[in-house]
Design a protein around this motif. Sequence first.
Motif, PDB file in Angstrom:
ATOM      1  N   VAL A  11       0.855  -1.189   0.000  1.00  0.00           N
ATOM      2  CA  VAL A  11       0.000   0.000   0.000  1.00  0.00           C
ATOM      3  C   VAL A  11       0.888   1.236   0.000  1.00  0.00           C
ATOM      4  N   TYR A  12       0.278   2.363  -0.310  1.00  0.00           N
ATOM      5  CA  TYR A  12       0.964   3.651  -0.238  1.00  0.00           C
ATOM      6  C   TYR A  12       0.166   4.540   0.690  1.00  0.00           C
ATOM      7  N   SER A  13       0.870   5.296   1.498  1.00  0.00           N
ATOM      8  CA  SER A  13       0.216   6.219   2.410  1.00  0.00           C
ATOM      9  C   SER A  13      -0.284   7.433   1.635  1.00  0.00           C
ATOM     10  N   LYS A  14      -1.536   7.838   1.888  1.00  0.00           N
ATOM     11  CA  LYS A  14      -2.105   9.024   1.255  1.00  0.00           C
ATOM     12  C   LYS A  14      -2.029  10.244   2.154  1.00  0.00           C
ATOM     13  N   ALA A  15      -1.706  10.051   3.415  1.00  0.00           N
ATOM     14  CA  ALA A  15      -1.698  11.171   4.355  1.00  0.00           C
ATOM     15  C   ALA A  15      -0.627  10.945   5.412  1.00  0.00           C
ATOM     16  N   GLY A  16      -0.180  12.034   5.977  1.00  0.00           N
ATOM     17  CA  GLY A  16       0.781  11.956   7.073  1.00  0.00           C
ATOM     18  C   GLY A  16       2.212  12.152   6.610  1.00  0.00           C
ATOM     19  N   ARG A  17       3.104  11.980   7.534  1.00  0.00           N
ATOM     20  CA  ARG A  17       4.522  12.186   7.287  1.00  0.00           C
ATOM     21  C   ARG A  17       5.084  11.198   6.263  1.00  0.00           C
ATOM     22  N   ASP A  18       4.475  10.026   6.205  1.00  0.00           N
ATOM     23  CA  ASP A  18       4.943   8.974   5.297  1.00  0.00           C
ATOM     24  C   ASP A  18       4.176   8.970   3.973  1.00  0.00           C
ATOM     25  N   THR A  20       2.944   8.951   0.346  1.00  0.00           N
ATOM     26  CA  THR A  20       3.473   8.362  -0.900  1.00  0.00           C
ATOM     27  C   THR A  20       4.551   7.296  -0.683  1.00  0.00           C
ATOM     28  N   LYS A  21       4.813   6.914   0.538  1.00  0.00           N
ATOM     29  CA  LYS A  21       5.822   5.884   0.799  1.00  0.00           C
ATOM     30  C   LYS A  21       5.197   4.492   0.673  1.00  0.00           C
ATOM     31  N   PRO A  22       5.943   3.536   0.091  1.00  0.00           N
ATOM     32  CA  PRO A  22       5.430   2.167   0.011  1.00  0.00           C
ATOM     33  C   PRO A  22       5.515   1.493   1.375  1.00  0.00           C
ATOM     34  N   LEU A  23       4.446   0.828   1.752  1.00  0.00           N
ATOM     35  CA  LEU A  23       4.359   0.135   3.026  1.00  0.00           C
ATOM     36  C   LEU A  23       3.686  -1.212   2.793  1.00  0.00           C
ATOM     37  N   VAL A  24       3.842  -2.125   3.739  1.00  0.00           N
ATOM     38  CA  VAL A  24       3.195  -3.427   3.652  1.00  0.00           C
ATOM     39  C   VAL A  24       2.315  -3.607   4.882  1.00  0.00           C
ATOM     40  N   ILE A  25       1.114  -4.111   4.655  1.00  0.00           N
ATOM     41  CA  ILE A  25       0.195  -4.370   5.766  1.00  0.00           C
ATOM     42  C   ILE A  25       0.668  -5.611   6.508  1.00  0.00           C
ATOM     43  N   ILE A  26       0.925  -5.460   7.809  1.00  0.00           N
ATOM     44  CA  ILE A  26       1.355  -6.604   8.612  1.00  0.00           C
ATOM     45  C   ILE A  26       0.325  -6.970   9.681  1.00  0.00           C
ATOM     46  N   GLU A  29      -6.946  -4.453  12.081  1.00  0.00           N
ATOM     47  CA  GLU A  29      -7.825  -4.401  13.246  1.00  0.00           C
ATOM     48  C   GLU A  29      -8.910  -3.358  12.991  1.00  0.00           C
ATOM     49  N   ASP A  30     -10.127  -3.808  12.835  1.00  0.00           N
ATOM     50  CA  ASP A  30     -11.273  -2.940  12.543  1.00  0.00           C
ATOM     51  C   ASP A  30     -10.990  -2.083  11.310  1.00  0.00           C
ATOM     52  N   GLU A  31     -11.051  -0.756  11.446  1.00  0.00           N
ATOM     53  CA  GLU A  31     -10.811   0.109  10.290  1.00  0.00           C
ATOM     54  C   GLU A  31      -9.350   0.566  10.205  1.00  0.00           C
ATOM     55  N   TYR A  32      -8.478  -0.095  10.935  1.00  0.00           N
ATOM     56  CA  TYR A  32      -7.064   0.248  10.941  1.00  0.00           C
ATOM     57  C   TYR A  32      -6.222  -0.864  10.326  1.00  0.00           C
ATOM     58  N   ALA A  33      -5.151  -0.454   9.673  1.00  0.00           N
ATOM     59  CA  ALA A  33      -4.145  -1.387   9.176  1.00  0.00           C
ATOM     60  C   ALA A  33      -2.828  -1.030   9.847  1.00  0.00           C
ATOM     61  N   PHE A  34      -2.072  -2.026  10.233  1.00  0.00           N
ATOM     62  CA  PHE A  34      -0.751  -1.816  10.804  1.00  0.00           C
ATOM     63  C   PHE A  34       0.252  -2.025   9.676  1.00  0.00           C
ATOM     64  N   VAL A  35       1.015  -0.991   9.384  1.00  0.00           N
ATOM     65  CA  VAL A  35       1.906  -1.016   8.228  1.00  0.00           C
ATOM     66  C   VAL A  35       3.353  -0.760   8.643  1.00  0.00           C
ATOM     67  N   ALA A  36       4.257  -1.341   7.858  1.00  0.00           N
ATOM     68  CA  ALA A  36       5.689  -1.154   8.099  1.00  0.00           C
ATOM     69  C   ALA A  36       6.410  -1.274   6.762  1.00  0.00           C
ATOM     70  N   ASP A  37       7.640  -0.773   6.738  1.00  0.00           N
ATOM     71  CA  ASP A  37       8.453  -0.931   5.532  1.00  0.00           C
ATOM     72  C   ASP A  37       9.811  -1.559   5.838  1.00  0.00           C
ATOM     73  N   GLY A  38      10.121  -1.742   7.110  1.00  0.00           N
ATOM     74  CA  GLY A  38      11.368  -2.386   7.489  1.00  0.00           C
ATOM     75  C   GLY A  38      12.554  -1.445   7.606  1.00  0.00           C
TER      76      GLY A  38
END
Length: 91
Positions: A11-18, A20-26, A29-38
């Motif tokens: 996924v790519y972040s549409k908002a926040g400090r990150d 347009t950065k590529p991230l992976v859903i790890i 939970e409900d309407e939230y996704a926990f993402v990281a890029d390593g």
Amino acid sequence: MTEKVKIGQLVYSKAGRDKTKPLVIIGIEDEYAFVADGKHRKVDAPKRKKMKHLQFTNTNFAIIKNRIVNGEIITDNVLWHTICEYLEGGL
């Protein structure tokens, strides 16, 4: 919305400090996704993002998903290299 969201999905972040950065859903939970890029966002401290702040792709990393589902440890190095390999056209 959660039917198109999968663990291991790029996924790519549409908002926040990150933005347009590529991230992976790890995690999900409900309407939230926990993402990281390593690299900038480590696996031990994933970012909790609302689904509406993510741009979803059709790319899913089976190796990441399988490790998470099987309870295996995902290292930051594996996650970062998987993303980089994909973005460079290796996968």
